[in-house]
Design a protein around this motif. Structure first.
Motif, PDB file in Angstrom:
ATOM      1  N   LYS A  41      -3.076   6.537   0.683  1.00  0.00           N
ATOM      2  CA  LYS A  41      -2.489   5.200   0.602  1.00  0.00           C
ATOM      3  C   LYS A  41      -1.194   5.128   1.408  1.00  0.00           C
ATOM      4  O   LYS A  41      -0.917   4.153   2.108  1.00  0.00           O
ATOM      5  N   ILE A  42      -0.405   6.174   1.271  1.00  0.00           N
ATOM      6  CA  ILE A  42       0.855   6.201   2.012  1.00  0.00           C
ATOM      7  C   ILE A  42       0.556   6.139   3.506  1.00  0.00           C
ATOM      8  O   ILE A  42       1.184   5.383   4.259  1.00  0.00           O
ATOM      9  N   GLU A  63       2.615   1.700  -3.367  1.00  0.00           N
ATOM     10  CA  GLU A  63       1.642   2.140  -4.365  1.00  0.00           C
ATOM     11  C   GLU A  63       1.326   3.616  -4.170  1.00  0.00           C
ATOM     12  O   GLU A  63       1.266   4.391  -5.124  1.00  0.00           O
ATOM     13  N   GLY A  64       1.152   3.973  -2.878  1.00  0.00           N
ATOM     14  CA  GLY A  64       0.844   5.368  -2.560  1.00  0.00           C
ATOM     15  C   GLY A  64       1.954   6.305  -3.029  1.00  0.00           C
ATOM     16  O   GLY A  64       1.694   7.344  -3.641  1.00  0.00           O
ATOM     17  N   ILE A  65       3.187   5.916  -2.760  1.00  0.00           N
ATOM     18  CA  ILE A  65       4.311   6.762  -3.169  1.00  0.00           C
ATOM     19  C   ILE A  65       4.351   6.870  -4.699  1.00  0.00           C
ATOM     20  O   ILE A  65       4.520   7.954  -5.258  1.00  0.00           O
ATOM     21  N   THR A  93       0.832  -1.199   0.000  1.00  0.00           N
ATOM     22  CA  THR A  93       0.000   0.000   0.000  1.00  0.00           C
ATOM     23  C   THR A  93       0.867   1.250   0.000  1.00  0.00           C
ATOM     24  O   THR A  93       0.617   2.220  -0.724  1.00  0.00           O
ATOM     25  N   LEU A  94       1.905   1.191   0.820  1.00  0.00           N
ATOM     26  CA  LEU A  94       2.816   2.331   0.923  1.00  0.00           C
ATOM     27  C   LEU A  94       3.503   2.619  -0.405  1.00  0.00           C
ATOM     28  O   LEU A  94       3.498   3.752  -0.897  1.00  0.00           O
ATOM     29  N   GLY A 116      -0.515   2.630   4.495  1.00  0.00           N
ATOM     30  CA  GLY A 116       0.628   1.724   4.560  1.00  0.00           C
ATOM     31  C   GLY A 116       1.457   1.966   5.802  1.00  0.00           C
ATOM     32  O   GLY A 116       1.835   1.036   6.519  1.00  0.00           O
ATOM     33  N   LEU A 117       1.725   3.254   6.061  1.00  0.00           N
ATOM     34  CA  LEU A 117       2.546   3.580   7.223  1.00  0.00           C
ATOM     35  C   LEU A 117       1.853   3.175   8.521  1.00  0.00           C
ATOM     36  O   LEU A 117       2.489   2.676   9.444  1.00  0.00           O
ATOM     37  N   PHE A 161      -3.775  10.758  -2.977  1.00  0.00           N
ATOM     38  CA  PHE A 161      -2.683   9.802  -3.109  1.00  0.00           C
ATOM     39  C   PHE A 161      -1.963   9.572  -1.781  1.00  0.00           C
ATOM     40  O   PHE A 161      -1.404   8.519  -1.530  1.00  0.00           O
TER      41      PHE A 161
END
Lengths: 326, 494, 339
Positions: free
Chosen positions: C301-302, A141-143, A138-139, C305-306, C298
């Protein structure tokens, strides 16, 4: 001699090879003109490497008893960052070779760093691989999305496209890269100290630790290798598609697990063969490309992939069950 | 005479290639403590599994309960009849409360669909009361000590209306005061008319608590004896089919220090530990379970870093943060639990043997020298007489004694100067034990320093030159073994 | 009272939720309005329902990565039923639940009878289900949901008219959420099979020895999850009023993340309904806060994840510390620890 032959064909790899040949023959009979066409064989040779390398990367992690759900996003994030560097340096300097070099090096570096990140979380912090790599996917992809804003990175120098699209002495460059990776992985797992340690860690990390193996360090390194392999697959994909986008290769995630398992990798760790995974990847590849030729909807190919994965495991279960009851 | 609670009548069990039980018949009376004795592989666990319904006996064998034949036992019906096994791991749930651990089975057994917490509370407190122990019902089981978890397991058996309680090695991880408490509870259960089938390797415990003994050997029933009919030696003779005595090896005085442990301390583990291991010596470390023995040796091997103190190797201070550091100093450690810590069971003898020497087998590229590996593996298989001598064989397929040899071999292959062995003969047949003792002794003769951690005093007295006794995390005695007897050591350990 | 509160395992999570909420409220006071709260509820209701379903799975030590494709498939089936079979809402709900249960059942059978590891089995069904959905819809949106269903989805409970004429209230979809909360809570807390779910997550062998039929539990759990997903699909479609076959791409990750954030272990045996709901709340509050603070999507999502990685990491580091501090020996001369 005969018994030796028998042994080869009763091994898992032997069976896979036979299956591969049978499917190949079947496809050839069904569609001799299209499937056996020079064009199709060529395109198979260009497509297989990226998938094969990702499968090997996945297999490596599964062998340690983990799973890498961030695999494809590792590939795409590294290609996006490297691609951005490549296209912007090309734009500002106009030097193709330098830009390609910068781009490729950055792609590899980024993939190593992403692998390192996973390795850190899994081995030193001790988070279960599934969750760690789930979060990482997820991380990443987000980046990626943050960099591309949902679009694709392009504007690569023409020279970069050679990596994925040209051939040396008639052998496609991606295939050459793949062969190098295969040999490397075979040496790593079959001949090296690290491979022996990975296998034992996958079976029983405690015994490995009690035997003086630096379990955390090896796990950490394994994730880095897995990351770099994903990065190499990313380079090939970016070059073949002439752009970089976060969604490239996303269908390979499941398929790489399927190829590993189909190739005889034990999903709970400790067992896996390079040859098995290679053959499994080839089988999946010709099935999907064959079906494509027959005009089967690509979504139905997905259905079939899922079906094959489950079927193989079901057959494994039933044969084990029959063996036990004998 | 009243009808016995359980009659085991001509029970056999065959597995492919193995006759695990052959024609075993004996009975267990109501309200007795019955010991089941035999070497490893004698068929005790197979018999337990038949009683608990996990295995089906061969046709012709009958189990009767209070005179009635129990046809086709499965785990559920067995529980239903009140046959409850407390396995070594207790089969409890670390994530559930004490309350549920005690009572959940009752609800399952009765096919209930809903749980009734009020009823649970009542049942659970009643069974704990019967045991005479107090445990907070709402505590999560994982937060309890092993001894208390065992009590919970017994309470659960009571809540299940156990008539026959089978205890599989119940004292293996208890301290002596905890063992006393357990025995007290066992006696009180007996006085309530509950029968207990007790399995243990520790003879003193067997004699302390049992009313009768039934002995199995190689799957065959040898006989049942009353508590006064046998002494230790006779019992051992019946178990192994021959009279065995531990050889008492000559004790030596050695003065070339190899490893010196000074003021080693770790909070919650041990305090101010001092001892010296000499070249060529076997040093015993003993004490009750829970005295901190294993914790100390794990620290020496880098698996449990200490807070204070120093370790000197050949007079020079060394820092050991992990097993690799320890191995660099020539220290090898063979853990107590062979199966979960010593061997990778689903890999071959070869891979297991080479695991510790991967570093020295490989070149600067990290590639393993295969022929060198083959040579070393063959050499050690031959030297330690590992049978069968096929390096391709999976570790799981070896007998306990041979598995232990593989573990010893994999450490000897590192050419250590110090070998630490935690409970070297744990779970090994009596015959194989003597062989392991001989091996350790011959290793010491070659100049190796050996530390043997053991709870078995005869073992310590047999092979060790000196012994360090620990109690509650401290060293209470450092004795030379010449002329020493068990009582001398025991008095320092308790 | 205070002592009792301390015993609540979810307390740290509640504190995190409150702290985040306060922070967002300070930055943007509109966070604390009833309107925003109702918005939050409406937009995260499906996540909450799916999370409760996933909780059941994680408790057994399993995982279901096909959840998102199952809800997509049910959405499509629901849409087609409403448009081509009947406009009867009740009937459509039954069809949706049945579809969910069947797909869950398939997962359950693969995992329990064929012993396929949950992650692989559900990866396989995910691929198959999604493939079929995309094949039949060609990836296109399904529009033209009958008006009566759309009207049903617009119903608000306890409506109130705002000054600007808009009507706000509790969305009707809570009639799906609340029964699911009650159902999962009741199953997990008060039924024998529910305790069996925890038991098998804690120690599967012991659970079997105790007489739990773990295969049946697995089948039950995956079917129940399927049922919950079926209802989630109804709730979702009634909110969105159309079906987007791509709407749930990657959603399974969010669901799992929310459950894990709520204290559930992927190894099984640990987790609660309350914890999961708090996990979902933290998740939605953060998402909402980012929107209110105008942080580009966007970044979400980061953040997700974090959050997953850091929350589990902190947990692991804590556990390792505890492990190190653990008293193994009652050392003479050291103060006694109560065991």
């Amino acid at each position: 001699m005969q018994s030796k032959l028998k042994k080869v064909f009763s091994s898992k790899e032997g069976v896979l090879f036979v299956i591969f040949v049978l499917i190949f023959i079947l496809m050839s009979i069904l569609s001799p003109h299209k499937f056996l066409s020079n064009y199709n064989i060529q395109s198979l040779a260009y497509q297989l490497p990226e998938f094969g390398i990702l499968s090997l990367s996945m297999m490596l992690i599964i062998m340690t008893g983990g799973i890498n759900l961030s695999l494809t996003f590792t590939a795409t994030l590294s290609m996006i960052v490297g691609g951005l560097a490549m296209s912007s340096s090309f734009e500002s300097t106009g030097m193709a070779f330098l830009s390609v070099l910068i781009g490729v090096v950055i792609m590899l570096l980024v993939s190593a760093v992403l692998g390192m990140f996973n390795g850190l979380v899994v081995s030193y912090i001790g988070v279960t691989p599934m969750l760690a790599t789930l979060g990482a996917s997820t991380l990443f992809e987000g980046i990626s999305l943050n960099i591309t804003k949902g679009g694709a990175i392009s504007g690569f120098p023409f020279m970069f496209l050679n990596i994925g699209n040209s051939a040396i002495l008639g052998i496609p460059v991606p295939m050459i890269i793949f062969i190098v990776v295969l040999v490397y992985m075979w040496i790593l797992l079959e001949k090296s100290r690290m491979g022996a340690a990975i296998v034992m860690i996958g079976c029983n990390p405690k015994v490995a630790e009690y035997s003086g193996i630096r379990v955390k360090k090896i796990l950490f390194q394994t994730y880095i290798i897995s990351g770099i392999l994903a990065g190499i697959a990313g380079i090939i994909m970016a070059s073949r598609y002439n752009s970089a986008k976060e969604s490239y290769g996303s269908s390979y995630l499941l398929q790489s697990v399927a190829a590993s398992v189909l190739g005889g990798t034990n999903i709970s760790g400790g067992e896996g063969k390079v040859l098995g995974t290679l053959l499994a990847a080839m089988i999946l590849q010709i099935i999907s490309s064959g079906l494509n030729i027959f005009g089967l909807n690509r979504y139905l190919t997905n259905v079939l992939m899922g079906f094959i994965l489950i079927l193989v495991l079901a057959i494994n279960f039933i044969t084990d069950y029959l063996k036990k009851n004998k | 005479m009243a009808t016995p609670l359980i009659e085991i009548d001509h029970i056999s069990k065959f597995f492919p290639g193995v006759k695990a039980l052959q024609d075993v018949s004996f009975s267990i009376e109501t309200g007795e403590i019955h010991a089941l004795i035999g070497e490893n592989g004698a068929g005790k666990s197979t018999l337990i599994k038949i009683l608990s319904g996990i295995y089906q006996p061969e046709p012709g064998g009958i189990i009767r309960m209070e005179g009635e034949q129990l046809s086709h036992l499965d785990p559920l019906t067995s529980l239903h009849h009140g046959i409850v096994v407390i396995y070594q791991d207790f089969s409890l749930f670390p994530n559930l409360s004490v309350l549920e651990n005690i009572t959940l089975g009752r609800f399952v057994k009765r096919g209930r669909k809903l749980v009734d917490y009020k009823e649970m509370r009542k049942v659970a407190s009643k069974s704990l009361e019967q045991l005479g122990v107090e445990i907070d019902l709402d505590t999560s089981l994982g937060d309890l000590s092993v001894a208390r978890q065992q009590l919970v397991a017994i309470a659960r058996a009571l809540a299940n209306n156990a008539k026959l309680l089978i205890l599989d090695e119940p004292t293996s991880s208890l301290s002596s005061s905890e063992v006393d408490k357990l025995f007290e509870i066992m006696r009180s259960l007996k006085s309530r008319g509950i029968s207990l089938l007790f399995i243990s390797h520790k003879l003193d415990e067997l004699f302390a608590i049992s009313d009768r003994f039934s002995i199995l050997r190689d799957g065959r029933y040898i006989g049942t004896y009353g508590e006064n009919e046998l002494d230790d030696d006779q019992l051992i003779a019946l178990m192994v089919g021959r009279q065995i005595n531990y050889t008492i090896y000559p004790k030596r005085y050695l003065d070339d220090p190899l490893l010196e442990v000074q003021h080693l301390t770790k909070k919650g583990n041990y305090k101010d530990i001092n001892f010296t291991l000499h070249k060529g010596e076997i040093l015993g470390i003993t004490g009750l379970v829970g005295a901190g023995r294993t914790e100390v040796v794990k620290s020496i091997f880098g698996l449990n870093s200490s807070d204070e103190g120093s370790i000197l190797f050949e007079g020079k201070e060394i820092t050991i943060k992990n097993p690799t550091d320890a191995m660099t100093s020539g220290i090898a450690f063979i853990p107590e639990n062979r199966l979960s810590e010593g061997l990778v069971l689903r890999k071959s003898m070869r891979e297991n043997l080479a695991l510790t020497i991967l570093e020295s087998l490989s070149n600067s590229f990290g590639l393993i020298d295969q022929s060198e590996r083959e040579k070393i593996v063959k050499e050690w298989v031959a030297r330690l007489e590992i049978r069968p001598d096929n390096p391709d064989l999976l570790a799981a397929k070896l007998s306990g004694g041979n598995q232990q040899r593989v573990v010893i071999a994999k450490w000897l292959a590192t050419e250590p100067k110090i070998l630490i062995v935690d409970e070297p003969t744990n779970g090994i047949d009596v015959g194989a034990k003597a062989e392991i003792h001989k091996l350790l002794r011959s290793l010491a003769e070659t100049g190796l320093g050996v530390i043997v951690v053991s709870s078995e005093l005869p073992e310590i007295l047999s092979i060790c030159d000196r012994v360090v006794v620990m109690r509650r995390g401290r060293v209470t005695a450092d004795l030379h073994c010449e002329g020493l007897n068990q009582e001398d050591i025991m008095s320092k350990a308790i | 009272m205070f002592k009792k509160l301390r015993k609540v395992k979810e307390l740290p999570l509640i504190i995190v939720l409150v702290v985040i909420s306060i922070f967002i409220a300070i930055v943007n006071p509109s966070f604390l309005t009833v309107e925003n709260f109702l918005d939050l509820l409406k937009s995260n209701l499906v996540l909450a329902m799916m999370a409760l379903g996933m909780l059941l799975i994680l408790l057994t030590g399993g995982i279901d990565v096909s959840a998102a494709s199952v809800i997509t498939a049910v959405n499509v089936i629901l849409g087609q039923t409403l448009m081509h079979v009947t406009q009867n809402i009740l009937f459509a709900i039954v069809v949706a639940c049945a579809a969910g249960i069947i797909m869950g059942l398939i997962n359950g059978l693969l995992i329990s009878m064929l012993k396929i590891p949950p992650i692989v089995a559900t990866l396989g069904t995910m691929s198959m289900i999604l493939g079929i959905v995309l094949y039949t819809t060609n990836g296109n949106w399904i529009t033209g949901i009958p008006q009566n269903f759309i009207d049903f989805g617009r119903i608000v409970i306890l409506p109130r008219t705002l000054a600007d004429g808009r009507v706000i209230g509790i969305p009707i979809q809570v009639v799906f959420l609340i029964p699911i909360i009650v159902l999962t809570w009741f199953v997990l807390r008060h039924t024998v099979i529910g305790r069996g779910i925890y038991a098998m997550g804690g120690n599967i062998e012991s659970a079997e020895r105790m007489g739990f039929k773990t295969k049946r539990i697995i089948i039950f759990v995956y079917s129940l999850e399927g049922f919950i997903i079926g209802l989630s699909a109804v709730a979702h479609t009634s909110i969105m009023r159309q079906v987007d076959p791509n709407a749930f791409l990657g959603f399974e990750m969010q669901v799992i993340a929310a459950v894990v954030l709520g204290g559930a272990s992927t190894l099984g045996g640990y987790g609660s309904v309350l914890g999961t709901l708090i996990g979902v709340s933290i998740f939605s509050v953060i998402n909402n806060g980012m929107i209110l603070m105008r942080i580009p999507t966007f970044w979400q999502k980061i953040a997700v994840g974090l959050i997953i990685i850091s929350s589990i990491s902190v947990d692991m580091i804590q556990k390792q510390k505890e492990e190190k501090m653990k008293v193994c020996v009652d050392v003479e001369g050291e103060e006694l620890y109560a065991v």
